[in-house]
Design a protein around this motif. Structure first.
Motif, PDB file in Angstrom:
ATOM      1  N   HIS A 129     -48.857 -58.906-114.804  1.00  0.00           N
ATOM      2  CA  HIS A 129     -49.796 -58.400-113.784  1.00  0.00           C
ATOM      3  C   HIS A 129     -49.262 -57.117-113.151  1.00  0.00           C
ATOM      4  CE1 HIS A 129     -52.559 -58.297-110.410  1.00  0.00           C
ATOM      5  NE2 HIS A 129     -51.525 -58.278-109.585  1.00  0.00           N
ATOM      6  N   PHE A 130     -47.960 -57.079-112.893  1.00  0.00           N
ATOM      7  CA  PHE A 130     -47.366 -55.895-112.271  1.00  0.00           C
ATOM      8  C   PHE A 130     -47.463 -54.676-113.191  1.00  0.00           C
ATOM      9  CE2 PHE A 130     -43.449 -53.312-111.741  1.00  0.00           C
ATOM     10  CZ  PHE A 130     -43.732 -52.781-110.494  1.00  0.00           C
ATOM     11  N   ILE A 131     -47.247 -54.887-114.477  1.00  0.00           N
ATOM     12  CA  ILE A 131     -47.313 -53.776-115.428  1.00  0.00           C
ATOM     13  C   ILE A 131     -48.714 -53.170-115.468  1.00  0.00           C
ATOM     14  CG2 ILE A 131     -47.134 -53.174-117.881  1.00  0.00           C
ATOM     15  CD1 ILE A 131     -44.950 -55.280-118.097  1.00  0.00           C
ATOM     16  N   GLY A 132     -49.721 -54.012-115.331  1.00  0.00           N
ATOM     17  CA  GLY A 132     -51.085 -53.505-115.384  1.00  0.00           C
ATOM     18  C   GLY A 132     -51.646 -53.062-114.048  1.00  0.00           C
ATOM     19  N   SER A 133     -50.830 -53.103-112.999  1.00  0.00           N
ATOM     20  CA  SER A 133     -51.324 -52.749-111.664  1.00  0.00           C
ATOM     21  C   SER A 133     -51.001 -51.302-111.329  1.00  0.00           C
ATOM     22  CB  SER A 133     -50.709 -53.678-110.614  1.00  0.00           C
ATOM     23  OG  SER A 133     -49.315 -53.429-110.505  1.00  0.00           O
ATOM     24  N   HIS A 134     -51.607 -50.823-110.231  1.00  0.00           N
ATOM     25  CA  HIS A 134     -51.333 -49.470-109.752  1.00  0.00           C
ATOM     26  C   HIS A 134     -49.957 -49.377-109.094  1.00  0.00           C
ATOM     27  CE1 HIS A 134     -55.289 -47.846-110.644  1.00  0.00           C
ATOM     28  NE2 HIS A 134     -55.836 -48.927-110.114  1.00  0.00           N
ATOM     29  N   SER A 135     -49.357 -50.535-108.795  1.00  0.00           N
ATOM     30  CA  SER A 135     -48.051 -50.522-108.142  1.00  0.00           C
ATOM     31  C   SER A 135     -46.995 -49.888-109.037  1.00  0.00           C
ATOM     32  CB  SER A 135     -47.630 -51.950-107.772  1.00  0.00           C
ATOM     33  OG  SER A 135     -48.582 -52.546-106.909  1.00  0.00           O
ATOM     34  N   LEU A 136     -47.033 -50.201-110.336  1.00  0.00           N
ATOM     35  CA  LEU A 136     -46.047 -49.616-111.250  1.00  0.00           C
ATOM     36  C   LEU A 136     -46.290 -48.119-111.418  1.00  0.00           C
ATOM     37  CD1 LEU A 136     -43.704 -49.870-113.162  1.00  0.00           C
ATOM     38  CD2 LEU A 136     -45.265 -50.585-114.961  1.00  0.00           C
ATOM     39  N   ILE A 137     -47.565 -47.724-111.477  1.00  0.00           N
ATOM     40  CA  ILE A 137     -47.874 -46.287-111.571  1.00  0.00           C
ATOM     41  C   ILE A 137     -47.327 -45.559-110.350  1.00  0.00           C
ATOM     42  CG2 ILE A 137     -49.725 -44.599-111.715  1.00  0.00           C
ATOM     43  CD1 ILE A 137     -49.441 -46.241-114.226  1.00  0.00           C
ATOM     44  N   ALA A 138     -47.531 -46.154-109.165  1.00  0.00           N
ATOM     45  CA  ALA A 138     -47.008 -45.536-107.945  1.00  0.00           C
ATOM     46  C   ALA A 138     -45.484 -45.487-107.965  1.00  0.00           C
ATOM     47  CB  ALA A 138     -47.492 -46.312-106.719  1.00  0.00           C
ATOM     48  N   LEU A 139     -44.866 -46.533-108.527  1.00  0.00           N
ATOM     49  CA  LEU A 139     -43.412 -46.562-108.607  1.00  0.00           C
ATOM     50  C   LEU A 139     -42.887 -45.471-109.536  1.00  0.00           C
ATOM     51  CD1 LEU A 139     -41.252 -48.399-107.326  1.00  0.00           C
ATOM     52  CD2 LEU A 139     -41.243 -49.722-109.440  1.00  0.00           C
ATOM     53  N   LEU A 140     -43.613 -45.194-110.615  1.00  0.00           N
ATOM     54  CA  LEU A 140     -43.204 -44.136-111.536  1.00  0.00           C
ATOM     55  C   LEU A 140     -43.407 -42.745-110.931  1.00  0.00           C
ATOM     56  CD1 LEU A 140     -44.675 -45.542-114.892  1.00  0.00           C
ATOM     57  CD2 LEU A 140     -42.269 -45.458-114.231  1.00  0.00           C
ATOM     58  N   ASP A 141     -44.443 -42.611-110.087  1.00  0.00           N
ATOM     59  CA  ASP A 141     -44.761 -41.293-109.516  1.00  0.00           C
ATOM     60  C   ASP A 141     -44.019 -41.006-108.215  1.00  0.00           C
ATOM     61  OD1 ASP A 141     -46.470 -40.786-111.596  1.00  0.00           O
ATOM     62  OD2 ASP A 141     -48.262 -41.472-110.537  1.00  0.00           O
ATOM     63  N   ALA A 142     -43.538 -42.079-107.531  1.00  0.00           N
ATOM     64  CA  ALA A 142     -42.932 -41.894-106.212  1.00  0.00           C
ATOM     65  C   ALA A 142     -41.729 -40.947-106.210  1.00  0.00           C
ATOM     66  CB  ALA A 142     -42.537 -43.251-105.625  1.00  0.00           C
ATOM     67  N   PRO A 143     -40.808 -41.009-107.201  1.00  0.00           N
ATOM     68  CA  PRO A 143     -39.655 -40.089-107.149  1.00  0.00           C
ATOM     69  C   PRO A 143     -40.040 -38.610-107.168  1.00  0.00           C
ATOM     70  CG  PRO A 143     -39.247 -41.865-108.713  1.00  0.00           C
ATOM     71  CD  PRO A 143     -40.674 -41.953-108.310  1.00  0.00           C
ATOM     72  N   TRP A 144     -41.260 -38.296-107.575  1.00  0.00           N
ATOM     73  CA  TRP A 144     -41.680 -36.893-107.675  1.00  0.00           C
ATOM     74  C   TRP A 144     -41.991 -36.272-106.320  1.00  0.00           C
ATOM     75  CZ3 TRP A 144     -41.675 -33.524-111.689  1.00  0.00           C
ATOM     76  CH2 TRP A 144     -41.302 -34.060-112.921  1.00  0.00           C
ATOM     77  N   PHE A 145     -41.995 -37.121-105.269  1.00  0.00           N
ATOM     78  CA  PHE A 145     -42.248 -36.533-103.945  1.00  0.00           C
ATOM     79  C   PHE A 145     -41.103 -35.576-103.575  1.00  0.00           C
ATOM     80  CE2 PHE A 145     -39.310 -39.704-102.287  1.00  0.00           C
ATOM     81  CZ  PHE A 145     -38.791 -39.091-101.160  1.00  0.00           C
ATOM     82  N   ILE A 146     -39.891 -35.816-104.136  1.00  0.00           N
ATOM     83  CA  ILE A 146     -38.773 -34.899-103.870  1.00  0.00           C
ATOM     84  C   ILE A 146     -39.072 -33.525-104.471  1.00  0.00           C
ATOM     85  CG2 ILE A 146     -36.314 -34.490-104.282  1.00  0.00           C
ATOM     86  CD1 ILE A 146     -35.927 -37.506-104.361  1.00  0.00           C
TER      87      ILE A 146
END
Length: 560
Positions: A120-137
């Protein structure tokens, strides 16, 4: 490094590729901001249609590429979910079954639920956000490049959002750790109630069962309300901070434009980039519960993959049935409790052993050990020299027949149960031969669909005697070298017990090593040896005739 290895085992290279795709997706995210910057600072002042067309085409190209990569990333995550299930589900089921036969082991963690949580986690937006979050730097550095004031405003807002995310993570972790055990307990209570519904209804125990279940639910609801209040406050503050940041960024940008430190294009571009930088961070703030559950599931699956896989023993082409048990000891839930104590015995191939003794003496536990259905803490159990004290392997199991006290037939046809659901073997003659030997053939023919009659869930209900005969046929299927029968006549009538006596005589004539656990002396008449147990120990063991004719120092014979 260990975490990377674990993720690689669970998801293969899919997650690594998703991370690489995220690099290009987030770089392409800058296209709208750069487009707006160039339009305001170059196109409008120069009034150049050619420049406008070129910028529009390039921006459209990057956005199309971003959409394609985003689609491919989603497909990779779907493949990662399939890879997870293929690599872990079989191991999880095997571990659950193995934990079930370990007496002193605590009930195993529901690993299949952990696998479902990760899927469920793999198919959720949470993992996408986790992959994109480091790019805020990266986005933050771009804003700093525009102007330090804008960068400081973005950094301050990011720090506030990260603090909210950490607070959410702490609350989510506490909620999950509190609610998950309670949820499992409530679910287990209902499952137990369904399983024992006849007893509960006959003695009017429903109010007590419902009250106990409601107590668990009240605790779950209390934890849910507490977490819901915290999550609501965090979500409200997160949205407020983001909106205030947008206003602060636009206001500071306008101030810098008025003082001619920035162009209007940079002002708008920095505001858009800030929104893209904060979007995954804000998404994570509201997704920490899902992330915490996924991390706990990942941690639970780690020992499953770390368990070394042992190679099955190489078995000889034929098993004669020589049984040798040496110093077998099994502890209970506490180390000071011994269910079996230094059990040692030897049984030649083709001999019959009857085990008797009072209730609680360890007879059934010993039967499980001899059948490979329970692990030993110490000692060895060897059949023709092959040790299976830690459970019978699939290769060894085909040489062992076991009839337990609880008549655990599975949902399916009678033929499937007798054949042990061996889909690769379609020889019905072996099924009929086992049924005849168990004295069950005529009884099975009288069923609505004979051997194709469905029993269990969705099938017909059979009596205890019918179930016991079918279970006995399953134990005899394939002509095993060792047959262990635990109270094989518990549900049989007179005719059924006579058929069982004939079965025991046939087993002896065929040279099958047979062990019978019984409370009825009548079943010991064909036994070559007799074993009397008491308090988990062997009290007497030897030739049946000698023990029965010896002085009455072993009163357990009459007791049995």
């Amino acid at each position: 490094m260990k975490t990377y290895t674990l993720i690689n085992q669970l998801f293969g290279k899919h997650i690594t590729h998703c991370v690489l795709f995220s690099v290009f997706i987030n770089l392409a995210n800058l296209a709208p901001s750069i487009y707006m910057l160039q339009v305001y600072d170059r196109v409008l002042p120069s009034r150049s249609n050619e420049t406008l067309i070129m910028l529009t085409v390039l921006s459209a190209y990057f956005l199309i590429a971003q959409a394609a990569l985003d689609y491919l990333r989603g497909r990779l995550l779907a493949e990662a979910a399939m890879h997870l299930e293929q690599n872990t589900s079989t191991l999880a089921i095997q571990k659950h079954l193995q934990d079930k036969i370990a007496i002193k082991k605590q009930p195993s963690h529901p690993l299949l639920k952990d696998i479902a949580t990760l899927r469920h986690f793999i198919g959720s937006h949470s993992l996408i956000a986790l992959l994109d979050a480091p790019w805020f730097i990266f986005y933050l550095l771009v804003i700093y490049w525009f102007h330090p004031l804008l960068g400081n405003i973005a950094l301050a807002g990011t720090v506030l959002l990260v603090m909210l995310a950490l607070l959410s993570e702490h609350g989510s972790k506490q909620f999950v750790q509190t609610s998950l055990p309670l949820t499992r307990q409530a679910s287990q209570m209902i499952d137990d109630a369904y399983q024992h519904s006849q007893v509960i209804c006959s003695m009017h125990m429903q109010p007590v069962i419902i009250h106990r279940w409601q107590q668990r639910q009240q605790q779950i609801n209390s934890a849910t309300r507490t977490f819901g209040k915290l999550a609501g406050k965090i979500s409200t503050h997160s949205k407020l901070i983001r909106q205030l940041l947008q206003i602060a960024m636009m206001g500071a940008g306008a101030y810098l434009v008025i003082d001619q430190h920035l162009s209007s294009g940079v002002m708008l571009a920095s505001t858009i980039i800030l929104g893209k930088a904060l979007a995954p961070v804000e998404s994570l703030t509201g997704s920490w519960k899902t992330i915490v559950q996924a991390m706990m599931a990942l941690r639970n699956l780690s020992p499953l993959l770390d368990t070394p896989t042992s190679k099955p023993p190489i078995l000889p082409s034929t098993i004669a049935g020589h049984l040798n048990v040496e110093n077998v000891t099994i502890f209970g839930q506490r180390p000071d409790i011994q269910i079996l104590r230094n059990i040692s015995l030897h049984l030649e191939a083709g001999k019959q052993l009857a085990i008797i003794g009072p209730n609680g003496s360890g007879k059934t536990t010993l039967a499980r050990v001899l059948a490979g259905a329970t692990y030993c803490d110490t000692g060895s159990v060897r059949l023709d020299g092959i040790n299976y004290a830690n459970g019978a392997t699939p290769q060894m199991g085909q040489h062992i027949g076991y009839l337990p006290q609880d008549l655990s037939l599975l949902s399916g046809t009678v033929a499937e149960n007798i054949s042990r659901f061996d889909l690769a073997d379609t020889d019905h003659d072996k099924i009929i031969a086992a049924s005849r030997m168990a004295g069950a053939h005529e009884m099975i023919l009288k069923l609505p669909s004979s051997y194709e009659t469905i029993i269990g869930a969705g099938g017909i209900q059979l009596s205890g005697g019918q179930l016991q005969r079918i279970a006995l046929a399953r134990a005899l299927y394939g002509q095993p070298a060792l047959v262990v029968l635990d109270e094989p006549n518990a549900y049989l009538d007179h005719d059924g017990e006579q058929a069982l006596q004939d079965t025991l005589l046939q087993l002896k004539k065929q040279g099958v090593t047979t062990i019978i656990i019984t409370h009825r002396p009548s079943l010991t008449q064909h036994a070559d040896q007799l074993l009397i147990m008491n308090a988990g120990r062997i009290e007497r063991f030897g030739n049946r005739a000698e023990i029965l004719t010896s002085p009455p120092s072993s009163h357990q014979v009459s007791h049995a």
